[in-house]
Design a protein around this motif. Structure first.
Motif, PDB file in Angstrom:
ATOM      1  N   LEU A   1       0.835  -1.196   0.000  1.00 21.55           N
ATOM      2  CA  LEU A   1       0.000   0.000   0.000  1.00 21.55           C
ATOM      3  C   LEU A   1       0.871   1.246   0.000  1.00 21.55           C
ATOM      4  CD1 LEU A   1      -2.772   1.444   0.342  1.00 21.55           C
ATOM      5  CD2 LEU A   1      -2.465   1.215   2.819  1.00 21.55           C
ATOM      6  N   SER A   2       0.544   2.203  -0.865  1.00 18.83           N
ATOM      7  CA  SER A   2       1.187   3.521  -0.886  1.00 18.83           C
ATOM      8  C   SER A   2       0.105   4.553  -0.610  1.00 18.83           C
ATOM      9  CB  SER A   2       1.850   3.779  -2.248  1.00 18.83           C
ATOM     10  OG  SER A   2       2.252   5.132  -2.368  1.00 18.83           O
ATOM     11  N   LEU A   3       0.244   5.278   0.534  1.00 14.09           N
ATOM     12  CA  LEU A   3      -0.786   6.221   0.958  1.00 14.09           C
ATOM     13  C   LEU A   3      -0.138   7.336   1.766  1.00 14.09           C
ATOM     14  CD1 LEU A   3      -4.168   5.261   2.640  1.00 14.09           C
ATOM     15  CD2 LEU A   3      -2.813   7.181   3.450  1.00 14.09           C
ATOM     16  N   PRO A   4      -0.243   8.570   1.346  1.00  8.86           N
ATOM     17  CA  PRO A   4      -0.854   9.047   0.102  1.00  8.86           C
ATOM     18  C   PRO A   4       0.108   8.833  -1.065  1.00  8.86           C
ATOM     19  CG  PRO A   4       0.057  10.898   1.308  1.00  8.86           C
ATOM     20  CD  PRO A   4       0.277   9.688   2.168  1.00  8.86           C
ATOM     21  N   CYS A   5      -0.456   8.553  -2.222  1.00  8.29           N
ATOM     22  CA  CYS A   5       0.397   8.258  -3.379  1.00  8.29           C
ATOM     23  C   CYS A   5       0.669   9.475  -4.237  1.00  8.29           C
ATOM     24  CB  CYS A   5      -0.240   7.156  -4.211  1.00  8.29           C
ATOM     25  SG  CYS A   5      -1.794   7.649  -5.013  1.00  8.29           S
ATOM     26  N   SER A   6      -0.017  10.591  -3.958  1.00  6.05           N
ATOM     27  CA  SER A   6       0.191  11.835  -4.698  1.00  6.05           C
ATOM     28  C   SER A   6       0.046  11.572  -6.204  1.00  6.05           C
ATOM     29  CB  SER A   6       1.554  12.441  -4.358  1.00  6.05           C
ATOM     30  OG  SER A   6       1.709  13.708  -4.935  1.00  6.05           O
ATOM     31  N   THR A   7       1.006  11.996  -6.994  1.00  5.72           N
ATOM     32  CA  THR A   7       0.921  11.873  -8.450  1.00  5.72           C
ATOM     33  C   THR A   7       1.564  10.586  -8.982  1.00  5.72           C
ATOM     34  OG1 THR A   7       2.831  13.370  -8.497  1.00  5.72           O
ATOM     35  CG2 THR A   7       0.695  14.330  -8.967  1.00  5.72           C
ATOM     36  N   GLY A   8       1.820   9.638  -8.102  1.00  7.07           N
ATOM     37  CA  GLY A   8       2.187   8.292  -8.542  1.00  7.07           C
ATOM     38  C   GLY A   8       3.652   7.925  -8.500  1.00  7.07           C
TER      39      GLY A   8
ATOM     40  N   GLN B   1       3.240 -10.986 -11.531  1.00  5.86           N
ATOM     41  CA  GLN B   1       2.083 -11.605 -10.891  1.00  5.86           C
ATOM     42  C   GLN B   1       2.299 -11.875  -9.408  1.00  5.86           C
ATOM     43  OE1 GLN B   1       3.996 -12.920 -13.199  1.00  5.86           O
ATOM     44  NE2 GLN B   1       4.367 -15.124 -12.922  1.00  5.86           N
ATOM     45  N   HIS B   2       3.510 -11.635  -8.911  1.00  5.78           N
ATOM     46  CA  HIS B   2       3.819 -11.918  -7.510  1.00  5.78           C
ATOM     47  C   HIS B   2       3.646 -10.712  -6.587  1.00  5.78           C
ATOM     48  CE1 HIS B   2       6.357 -15.828  -8.067  1.00  5.78           C
ATOM     49  NE2 HIS B   2       5.124 -15.918  -8.534  1.00  5.78           N
ATOM     50  N   PHE B   3       3.231  -9.562  -7.108  1.00  7.10           N
ATOM     51  CA  PHE B   3       2.974  -8.432  -6.220  1.00  7.10           C
ATOM     52  C   PHE B   3       1.905  -7.515  -6.797  1.00  7.10           C
ATOM     53  CE2 PHE B   3       6.237  -6.779  -9.063  1.00  7.10           C
ATOM     54  CZ  PHE B   3       5.915  -5.438  -9.244  1.00  7.10           C
ATOM     55  N   ARG B   4       1.240  -6.838  -5.867  1.00 10.43           N
ATOM     56  CA  ARG B   4       0.182  -5.882  -6.227  1.00 10.43           C
ATOM     57  C   ARG B   4       0.332  -4.649  -5.351  1.00 10.43           C
ATOM     58  NH1 ARG B   4      -6.194  -6.674  -4.490  1.00 10.43           N
ATOM     59  NH2 ARG B   4      -6.710  -4.449  -4.472  1.00 10.43           N
ATOM     60  N   ILE B   5       0.196  -3.480  -5.957  1.00  7.55           N
ATOM     61  CA  ILE B   5       0.334  -2.218  -5.227  1.00  7.55           C
ATOM     62  C   ILE B   5      -0.979  -1.449  -5.310  1.00  7.55           C
ATOM     63  CG2 ILE B   5       1.608  -0.049  -5.014  1.00  7.55           C
ATOM     64  CD1 ILE B   5       3.908  -1.463  -6.569  1.00  7.55           C
ATOM     65  N   ASP B   6      -1.571  -1.166  -4.155  1.00  6.60           N
ATOM     66  CA  ASP B   6      -2.714  -0.261  -4.081  1.00  6.60           C
ATOM     67  C   ASP B   6      -2.181   1.120  -3.722  1.00  6.60           C
ATOM     68  OD1 ASP B   6      -4.570  -2.213  -4.669  1.00  6.60           O
ATOM     69  OD2 ASP B   6      -4.994  -2.679  -2.571  1.00  6.60           O
ATOM     70  N   ALA B   7      -2.592   2.133  -4.462  1.00  5.00           N
ATOM     71  CA  ALA B   7      -2.111   3.502  -4.263  1.00  5.00           C
ATOM     72  C   ALA B   7      -3.314   4.404  -4.022  1.00  5.00           C
ATOM     73  CB  ALA B   7      -1.311   3.967  -5.477  1.00  5.00           C
ATOM     74  N   ILE B   8      -3.344   5.054  -2.865  1.00  4.64           N
ATOM     75  CA  ILE B   8      -4.516   5.822  -2.441  1.00  4.64           C
ATOM     76  C   ILE B   8      -4.135   7.283  -2.222  1.00  4.64           C
ATOM     77  CG2 ILE B   8      -6.281   6.090  -0.648  1.00  4.64           C
ATOM     78  CD1 ILE B   8      -6.095   3.114  -0.131  1.00  4.64           C
ATOM     79  N   ASP B   9      -5.002   8.180  -2.681  1.00  3.25           N
ATOM     80  CA  ASP B   9      -4.814   9.598  -2.411  1.00  3.25           C
ATOM     81  C   ASP B   9      -6.183  10.260  -2.333  1.00  3.25           C
ATOM     82  OD1 ASP B   9      -2.197  11.503  -2.480  1.00  3.25           O
ATOM     83  OD2 ASP B   9      -3.981  12.617  -3.082  1.00  3.25           O
TER      84      ASP B   9
END
Length: 411
Positions: free
Chosen positions: A98-105, A123-131
């Protein structure tokens, strides 16, 4: 109309402590949004805010000034890939980040590039980015960046993962597809409801905008979203706060990393390359920007705007003459006119310290560390303040960092 209602609204909706940005910035943002809304007075604009969630977001975007770039505070990404073999022992694939806050990426995309560079299959990782900002998320999803997003001397990743076109440096689809962007507020009750815990959370340079009670609330929310023994990365000015929660600092200079749970002995870190066997690239891949060793100076001169030294000297002279209010006012004008800088915030902290405004001084020292993580003076003075407030663990951690900074950056 007084601004207290607007302060209260921002505190309620996003946890913002207006002292962290200064009331002049809030006043300017409110008046700008009122004018853009075509309204004549603040009473009318206040009514609009009550009726329009969209306008609330516009005001929030006006007071938040995102300052980010790829592989910012590189040591955090170094440590992430170094700790990955240990993390995978207790994590189930795909790895959840998780990246929070992710701002402009820039931050979540940097995480993805760092993992791809060590050979981790997509396929071995997933990133959720929230702002909270739809405007920032729109830029992140477009994934085309200007030169300001690339700072420092290690830019080989730009040649490997970006293509220059008329919009700027366009990020490759290989990296983009690893990140899912979500508009949301950390304090919203339903945020990430039903989602599994995260193995790694990056929440850097957000807590400095909150008052102390809201900071602790935010850390509690983050630790609830963190898997057992999960990793939490915070900003340079926020590490002392982590010591007041059930988090264990990881001994990695300048990474500002913590593990969920009680302290335990760290095993020797195996090399990341032993865990994944990278596929041969179509062309020679440059060495990962995330695992290079940064120069001895923590920040390059390009990372912060130049300061008018004569004006700083004038602020110092006023302070030396005991004219603390005048010095603080001039220093604030300097920041408003020329942009945030570690030197100005450190000087402002000293002025507040001399005026026995301890909390304001601490906030300024934290902002100086946000801009210059290795600022030994800010670390030393903030440690002294924490000690007087009874936070011995936080003070000790800052003192250790200050000693390391002095050793690594001799005069």
């Amino acid at each position: 109309m007084p601004l207290e209602k607007f302060e209260a609204m921002l505190k309620r909706t996003m946890g913002l402590d207006v002292q962290s940005i200064g009331r002049p910035m809030l006043e300017r943002a409110v008046h700008e949004r009122r004018d853009k809304s075509g309204l004549d007075d603040l009473d009318a604009y206040w009514l609009l805010l009550q009726m329009s969630e969209q306008e609330q977001l516009h005001l929030i975007e006006s007071v938040i000034v995102p300052e980010t770039w790829f592989f910012r505070n590189r040591e955090a990404f170094n440590e992430m890939v170094q700790l990955l073999p240990q993390r995978l022992v207790s994590a189930s694939l795909p790895l959840r980040i998780l990246s929070l806050p992710c701002s402009t990426g820039e931050e979540p995309y940097s995480i993805a590039m760092a993992l791809l560079d060590i050979g981790m299959p997509p396929q071995h990782f997933r990133i959720d980015a929230i702002d909270i900002s739809p405007q920032s998320l729109a830029i992140a999803r477009q994934a085309a960046y200007g030169k300001n997003s690339f700072r420092g001397d290690f830019l080989a990743f730009r040649d490997h993962y970006f293509a220059l076109n008329e919009q700027g440096y366009a990020l490759s689809e290989t990296v983009r597809q690893q990140v899912c962007f979500i508009q949301g507020n950390l304090f919203a009750p339903g945020l990430l409801y039903g989602e599994a815990p995260y193995d790694i959370i990056f929440c850097r340079n957000l807590l400095i905008y909150f008052d102390r009670a809201t900071q602790h609330q935010a850390v509690t929310i983050l630790t609830q979203r963190l898997a057992p023994e999960g990793l939490l990365f915070v900003g340079p000015a926020e590490s002392a706060l982590m010591m007041q929660h059930a988090l264990t600092p990881i001994k990695a200079p300048m990474a500002f990393a913590f593990r969920q749970g009680a302290p335990r002995q760290d095993a020797a870190k195996p090399a990341p390359a032993a865990v994944f066997a990278p596929q041969p690239p179509a062309r020679p891949a440059p060495r990962s920007a995330a695992i290079r060793t940064a120069p001895s100076k923590a920040r390059s001169a390009a990372d912060s705007p130049p300061l008018p030294q004569a004006t700083l000297a004038q602020v110092q002279l006023l302070a030396d003459q005991g004219k603390l209010d005048e010095a603080a006012s001039l220093c604030e004008q300097l920041i408003q006119r020329h942009g945030a800088s570690a030197a100005a915030y450190y000087l402002m902290g000293l002025i507040h310290d001399a005026g026995d405004r301890k909390q304001a001084a601490a906030d300024c020292y934290r902002k100086a560390l946000y801009l210059e993580p290795a600022h030994a003076g800010a670390m030393t003075h903030l440690a002294a303040l924490l000690q007087t407030q009874g936070d011995a663990a936080g003070a000790r951690l800052l003192q250790q960092r200050a000693r390391r900074s002095a050793e690594n950056n001799p005069p």
